[in-house]
Motif scaffolding. Structure first.
Motif, PDB file in Angstrom:
ATOM      1  N   UNK A  60       0.758  -1.219   0.097  1.00 20.67           N
ATOM      2  CA  UNK A  60      -0.072  -0.005   0.001  1.00 20.67           C
ATOM      3  C   UNK A  60       0.914   1.425  -0.290  1.00 20.67           C
ATOM      4  N   UNK A  61       0.252   2.235  -0.362  1.00 22.45           N
ATOM      5  CA  UNK A  61       0.850   3.635  -0.508  1.00 22.45           C
ATOM      6  C   UNK A  61       0.842   4.333   0.915  1.00 22.45           C
ATOM      7  N   UNK A  62       1.824   5.233   1.208  1.00 18.95           N
ATOM      8  CA  UNK A  62       1.683   6.126   2.253  1.00 18.95           C
ATOM      9  C   UNK A  62       2.175   7.253   1.685  1.00 18.95           C
ATOM     10  N   UNK A  63       2.457   8.366   2.751  1.00 20.05           N
ATOM     11  CA  UNK A  63       2.968   9.805   2.710  1.00 20.05           C
ATOM     12  C   UNK A  63       4.195   9.766   2.466  1.00 20.05           C
ATOM     13  N   UNK A  64       4.591   9.626   0.691  1.00 21.23           N
ATOM     14  CA  UNK A  64       5.795   9.845   0.453  1.00 21.23           C
ATOM     15  C   UNK A  64       6.768   8.506  -0.012  1.00 21.23           C
ATOM     16  N   UNK A  65       5.712   7.495  -0.033  1.00 24.26           N
ATOM     17  CA  UNK A  65       6.276   6.165  -0.580  1.00 24.26           C
ATOM     18  C   UNK A  65       5.353   4.936  -0.770  1.00 24.26           C
ATOM     19  N   UNK A  66       6.020   4.016  -1.005  1.00 26.09           N
ATOM     20  CA  UNK A  66       5.386   2.430  -0.939  1.00 26.09           C
ATOM     21  C   UNK A  66       5.617   1.543  -0.157  1.00 26.09           C
ATOM     22  N   UNK A  67       4.926   0.594   0.410  1.00 32.50           N
ATOM     23  CA  UNK A  67       5.665  -0.266   1.119  1.00 32.50           C
ATOM     24  C   UNK A  67       5.010  -1.691   0.736  1.00 32.50           C
ATOM     25  N   UNK A 194      -9.952  -6.292   3.672  1.00 34.90           N
ATOM     26  CA  UNK A 194     -11.049  -5.148   4.313  1.00 34.90           C
ATOM     27  C   UNK A 194     -10.841  -4.259   5.230  1.00 34.90           C
ATOM     28  N   UNK A 195     -10.342  -4.830   6.420  1.00 32.40           N
ATOM     29  CA  UNK A 195     -10.038  -4.044   7.443  1.00 32.40           C
ATOM     30  C   UNK A 195      -8.919  -3.154   7.295  1.00 32.40           C
ATOM     31  N   UNK A 196      -7.985  -3.399   6.519  1.00 33.11           N
ATOM     32  CA  UNK A 196      -6.758  -2.428   6.317  1.00 33.11           C
ATOM     33  C   UNK A 196      -7.380  -1.385   5.219  1.00 33.11           C
ATOM     34  N   UNK A 199      -8.930   1.183   7.594  1.00 37.83           N
ATOM     35  CA  UNK A 199      -8.108   2.016   8.202  1.00 37.83           C
ATOM     36  C   UNK A 199      -7.381   3.056   7.298  1.00 37.83           C
ATOM     37  N   UNK A 200      -7.167   2.841   6.286  1.00 38.28           N
ATOM     38  CA  UNK A 200      -6.383   3.564   5.241  1.00 38.28           C
ATOM     39  C   UNK A 200      -7.280   4.555   4.843  1.00 38.28           C
ATOM     40  N   UNK A 201      -8.702   4.390   4.603  1.00 36.44           N
ATOM     41  CA  UNK A 201      -9.602   5.130   4.006  1.00 36.44           C
ATOM     42  C   UNK A 201     -10.077   6.184   5.040  1.00 36.44           C
ATOM     43  N   UNK A 202     -10.180   5.786   6.297  1.00 32.53           N
ATOM     44  CA  UNK A 202     -10.753   6.595   7.358  1.00 32.53           C
ATOM     45  C   UNK A 202      -9.699   7.554   7.948  1.00 32.53           C
ATOM     46  N   UNK A 214       1.596  -0.908  10.560  1.00 34.41           N
ATOM     47  CA  UNK A 214       0.468  -1.273   9.900  1.00 34.41           C
ATOM     48  C   UNK A 214       0.843  -2.764   9.120  1.00 34.41           C
ATOM     49  N   UNK A 215       1.855  -2.651   8.291  1.00 35.68           N
ATOM     50  CA  UNK A 215       2.261  -3.801   7.502  1.00 35.68           C
ATOM     51  C   UNK A 215       2.613  -5.036   8.461  1.00 35.68           C
ATOM     52  N   UNK A 216       3.123  -4.615   9.565  1.00 41.01           N
ATOM     53  CA  UNK A 216       3.739  -5.594  10.528  1.00 41.01           C
ATOM     54  C   UNK A 216       2.327  -6.316  11.052  1.00 41.01           C
ATOM     55  N   UNK A 217       1.202  -5.568  11.259  1.00 35.73           N
ATOM     56  CA  UNK A 217       0.068  -6.098  11.588  1.00 35.73           C
ATOM     57  C   UNK A 217      -0.664  -6.974  10.590  1.00 35.73           C
ATOM     58  N   UNK A 218      -0.601  -6.580   9.133  1.00 33.47           N
ATOM     59  CA  UNK A 218      -1.150  -7.410   8.072  1.00 33.47           C
ATOM     60  C   UNK A 218      -0.531  -8.620   8.140  1.00 33.47           C
ATOM     61  N   UNK A 219       0.807  -8.784   8.169  1.00 35.99           N
ATOM     62  CA  UNK A 219       1.572 -10.158   8.000  1.00 35.99           C
ATOM     63  C   UNK A 219       1.287 -10.953   9.378  1.00 35.99           C
ATOM     64  N   UNK A 220       1.224 -10.403  10.539  1.00 33.99           N
ATOM     65  CA  UNK A 220       0.903 -11.187  11.525  1.00 33.99           C
ATOM     66  C   UNK A 220      -0.493 -11.765  11.483  1.00 33.99           C
ATOM     67  N   UNK A 221      -1.462 -10.968  11.089  1.00 37.84           N
ATOM     68  CA  UNK A 221      -3.087 -11.741  10.796  1.00 37.84           C
ATOM     69  C   UNK A 221      -2.662 -12.966   9.662  1.00 37.84           C
TER      70      UNK A 221
END
Length: 264
Positions: A60-67, A194-196, A199-202, A214-221
């Motif tokens: 996903x993208x964030x302010x200033x880059x991509x992860x 869905x839940x990510x 978070x990103x939209x709100x 946030x990416x660490x949370x995704x991989x853990x799930x």
């Protein structure tokens, strides 16, 4: 002529194991060649049956880059056989590639891209593979292999910085492509997207540190819920400054298992 007729003699067609079939008559023997050779049939069978596969890739993208993030496991069916395979490939200082699905096809794509990059360097015309260019090139490659009935069974995520702006796109095995701020392949599409997205939209634009958390949370799930996931994973962060790789490992907490019911 009547003496040659034998009513007890079988007259049906016989089919052998090589896809040729013979029409037996008393006076001629016709042989019809198969539609494809044995070598061509073996290639087709290997292509449509992935053997070593990789699980989900998240980006996903964030302010200033991509992860981007993906684990380093290559699954031989249900066997966790190869445990140190990088599925994030750096093309240059602005462009990276995430690959999921059949890992042999993924290696083919990486070699093809590296060959194209080497050609650009040899020509010395100043051109460089940008994320948008790689995205368009991958779309044509995947669609061409599909039309040849020999598809590359791999999901491709192209990420990087295009004109100092984050770029993220996905190409599937059929050549269909789209650009989005959040892309997750494999079963992660159902388990985490869905839940990510919520978070990103709100929330407002998150920074680099928040994106990594946030990416660490995704991989853990995904590690909790995906039986093809692996604890050790690779994270790639692309900004205007550089391309940064990190190797991490999930630290699971299974104390919640005692509270689960009806899971047997």
């Amino acid at each position: 002529m009547l003496n040659e007729f034998n009513p007890c003699r079988p007259c049906w067609d016989t089919i052998n194991d090589k896809d040729d079939f013979n029409i037996n008559h008393s006076y001629k023997n016709y042989t019809i060649s198969p539609l494809e050779t044995k070598v061509e049939r073996n290639i087709r069978t290997r292509t449509v049956t992935p053997v070593v596969t990789g699980s989900s890739v998240a980006a996903f993208t964030f302010n200033g880059g991509v992860i981007l993030a993906a684990d380093v496991l290559g699954s031989y069916g249900s066997l966790a056989k190869y445990r140190n395979i990088s599925r994030i490939h750096q093309v240059n200082d602005r462009t990276v590639l995430g690959l999921g699905g059949d890992l042999s096809d993924a290696d083919y794509i990486k070699e093809a891209i590296d060959t194209k990059v080497e050609q650009d360097i040899i020509e010395e015309d100043g051109s460089k593979m940008t994320p948008l260019a790689l995205y368009a090139w991958s779309t044509r490659l995947m669609y061409y292999r599909r039309t040849q009935l020999n598809p590359l069974l791999t999901n491709v995520i192209v990420a990087g910085m295009e004109n100092n702006e984050p770029f993220l796109g996905r190409v599937n095995d059929k050549g269909s492509a789209y650009k989005e701020f959040l892309i997750i392949t494999g079963i992660g599409t159902h388990l985490a997207q869905g839940w990510i997205r919520t978070i990103l939209e709100t929330s407002s634009q998150i920074n680099k540190q928040q994106a990594e958390q946030l990416m660490d949370r995704i991989i853990k799930q995904l590690y909790y819920r995906d039986c093809r996931a692996f604890a050790r994973y690779q994270v790639c962060i692309v900004t205007n400054d550089n391309v940064e790789f990190k190797v991490k490992e999930v630290q699971p907490d299974w104390s919640l298992a005692s509270s689960l019911r009806n899971t047997e």
